[in-house]
Design an enzyme around this catalytic site. Structure first.
Site, PDB file in Angstrom:
ATOM      1  N   ASP A 175      -4.703 -10.969  -0.045  1.00 41.76           N
ATOM      2  CA  ASP A 175      -3.352 -11.520   0.053  1.00 41.76           C
ATOM      3  C   ASP A 175      -2.585 -11.381  -1.261  1.00 41.76           C
ATOM      4  O   ASP A 175      -3.095 -11.690  -2.338  1.00 41.76           O
ATOM      5  CB  ASP A 175      -3.427 -13.002   0.443  1.00 41.76           C
ATOM      6  CG  ASP A 175      -2.055 -13.559   0.776  1.00 41.76           C
ATOM      7  OD1 ASP A 175      -1.240 -12.829   1.351  1.00 41.76           O
ATOM      8  OD2 ASP A 175      -1.800 -14.738   0.435  1.00 41.76           O
ATOM      9  N   HIS A 230       0.848  -1.192   0.000  1.00 46.27           N
ATOM     10  CA  HIS A 230       0.000   0.000   0.000  1.00 46.27           C
ATOM     11  C   HIS A 230       0.887   1.247   0.000  1.00 46.27           C
ATOM     12  O   HIS A 230       2.091   1.181   0.149  1.00 46.27           O
ATOM     13  CB  HIS A 230      -0.962   0.009   1.187  1.00 46.27           C
ATOM     14  CG  HIS A 230      -0.333   0.232   2.526  1.00 46.27           C
ATOM     15  ND1 HIS A 230      -1.064   0.558   3.637  1.00 46.27           N
ATOM     16  CD2 HIS A 230       0.953   0.186   2.938  1.00 46.27           C
ATOM     17  CE1 HIS A 230      -0.257   0.688   4.667  1.00 46.27           C
ATOM     18  NE2 HIS A 230       0.958   0.480   4.285  1.00 46.27           N
ATOM     19  N   HIS A 241       3.436  -5.030   4.009  1.00 52.86           N
ATOM     20  CA  HIS A 241       3.372  -5.564   5.369  1.00 52.86           C
ATOM     21  C   HIS A 241       2.878  -7.007   5.356  1.00 52.86           C
ATOM     22  O   HIS A 241       2.170  -7.429   4.451  1.00 52.86           O
ATOM     23  CB  HIS A 241       2.414  -4.730   6.225  1.00 52.86           C
ATOM     24  CG  HIS A 241       2.801  -3.304   6.357  1.00 52.86           C
ATOM     25  ND1 HIS A 241       3.865  -2.905   7.120  1.00 52.86           N
ATOM     26  CD2 HIS A 241       2.293  -2.174   5.794  1.00 52.86           C
ATOM     27  CE1 HIS A 241       3.989  -1.588   7.043  1.00 52.86           C
ATOM     28  NE2 HIS A 241       3.053  -1.117   6.240  1.00 52.86           N
ATOM     29  N   CYS A 277       5.371   6.866   3.949  1.00 50.47           N
ATOM     30  CA  CYS A 277       4.242   6.080   3.432  1.00 50.47           C
ATOM     31  C   CYS A 277       3.692   6.667   2.145  1.00 50.47           C
ATOM     32  O   CYS A 277       2.839   6.065   1.502  1.00 50.47           O
ATOM     33  CB  CYS A 277       3.127   5.995   4.469  1.00 50.47           C
ATOM     34  SG  CYS A 277       3.638   5.137   5.964  1.00 50.47           S
TER      35      CYS A 277
END
Lengths: 139, 139, 139, 139, 139, 139
Positions: D81, D16, D43, D35
């Site tokens: 996922d 992300h 992550h 970020c």
């Protein structure tokens, strides 16, 4: 005098995907499965760096931990953290950023950077709790 | 017959600080940083003791685990737990109680205390999740 | 709009011991056991701070994590880390530095320090993996 | 008859980054820091889903664990996922994929999908060991 | 005066299997899967017991930890550790020893056993890292 | 070219007890303690399998992880999970299912099953967080 092995842990987050341009799309999908998604996915990587050497009698240290932390941050964490390994890290322009190749790349980034009596002994990289790669060697 | 390495973990809590009387106050602060605070600070240490040897055919044990636990408690945990390493543990009257020196001190306390076929192979001490020291050797 | 609870973890190392000057030496030993050793012993404490509130539509945050980290560092970690709780922290001149009282002290240090829409919801303090204390409340 | 809360954990890896097109580049950098890197980072997320209800006398279950696992896989894990949350997950075309918004999105994906007597009680999402977001509510 | 919640962890190892004599063999296999194996299989269970109450001003304790540990050992750990739940624990002669029923059984074994100001608040039982059941309630 | 060590973790739950028919009942109780209970007790075992070899330049793999997982499942996990080691696993008809013997049994089940360039380097079995056994090398 006994040799002591000292290990320090650090963490970084990064994205990657697995793709070999020499493979056909079908081969890439078959060999790399979900990891072939070109958008990438990511991990919280854990890095463990082990140095070894005699203990300095004055300080009680194999190596100054602040210095080790600074080297790990400068050579590895600041470079890889919050990055996309394929697009932003030179080693992975040509190589697949598997945990194996990541451990080798980190070894090479750290090799020769330690001062004083301690020597780099092992680099261990966890991609997640269930998978890790280790590289050993002499500087 | 295969050699098996058996590792048992135990924990203890202790205080320490780092100070070398041969250093000037400035050197102590520069080299030891926050760890130089003479009031001390503390850790939950984790100790891992590894023994190795052949497996006894009758018991299936490299070493009786209860015996190993008793030795670890008597020689290490009962001595160090809830203690201030600098003020209460003889090894650290003269030495800085770093994780490195603590691993060596524990090795020496355990060395020669094992009975039977198993030999002490490794002592690993975690000061916290991010730092550990290891000592290997032959008895 | 859903309320979200956001928790951030931090760690600190400190020494303490348990002693009540109103108790006799025998009472102190009986009630506090090994924790009564006046040299102190120590722990790697883990602190978890939970805030709650609505999610800001522009940022996606209940609270800016960097701001939360700065508050936790300034009000708690920088104060307690590498300290002897009994000798160096004002709350524990008069109170026993149990995990319970430490959780209350941290709650009071954080209370009223959060800006914006998020409110302090819970403080959880682990003395070690096997023991933790929690305080809840409204600011 | 006592109500029991049953929690099952699962893991997924995703990429992300944080970017709000209504913010200027400077605002995005200031508010989101590292970020904001548009290549994304990633992550190992841990998801904990808690259901609550009475215990079925015949089975001893609040809810069939295999059924809960299947629902979690079908509604959440298989979707998220090895994905890039910003580019591949509809909720995050418009919203910043913070841990907070991810917890809300997972709650909404699970809500109403449980059969029988158990009700969804809590969704907890760990971005890493040091940060997690929780959403509670009634279906 | 703030209420504090104090949690203590303990571990035990036990065997169990799932079988309802009112079900047909096919139903038992379908509903309980691998857990229906009558030889049993086992787990390292983790128990977390939470008590709550005001902090005693003299001791700094919600409850004496040694006393809590003794109660947990006497009422739960000594009873369940290294046992086969189905064959050796009265509660499971009639009930399936699921994590849910185990949490209820432990709650009932602890209920009313605490002395003084602290009250039993929560029993949490982990069957493994990925699954836990919780029971709350007032004594 | 550097050798890389790659480790994959897996878990299984099983029951066991310790009993040597050549020992008297008193010897069995004295030597094996609580583990001598013939109903058995159980554990969540964690298995770590380490292979080593050069990194394949095309794939970046020491060994295909899906293949390693399949071999571990087929040879070990599917055989041992949710089983009673004494009653259902051939190796333990004659041998005590200690952690040591379990590590040797798993080594032998995996040995010679890897294809390609990677070689089996180490099998590590955790009975719980505090105890593990390791077997290395070629027989």
């Amino acid at each position: 005098m006994k040799t002591v092995y000292l290990t320090r842990k650090a963490e970084f987050s990064a994205s990657h995907f697995y793709h070999n341009p020499k493979f056909t799309p079908e081969e890439n999908r078959r060999i790399f499965g979900k990891c072939n998604n070109p958008h990438g996915h990511g991990h919280n990587y854990t890095l463990e760096v082990t140095v070894r050497g005699p203990v300095n009698e004055q300080s009680g240290f194999v190596m100054d931990l602040k210095q080790l932390k600074d080297i790990m941050n400068r050579e590895v964490i600041d470079v890889l953290d919050h990055r996309h390994l394929n697009y932003e890290i030179p080693e992975f322009k040509e190589q697949i950023p598997t945990t194996e190749n990541l451990a080798i790349a980190i070894w090479r980034r750290l090799q020769g950077k330690l001062d004083g009596g301690a020597r780099l002994y092992r680099v261990r990289v966890y991609e997640n709790d269930d998978l890790f790669a280790e590289v050993y060697g002499e500087e």
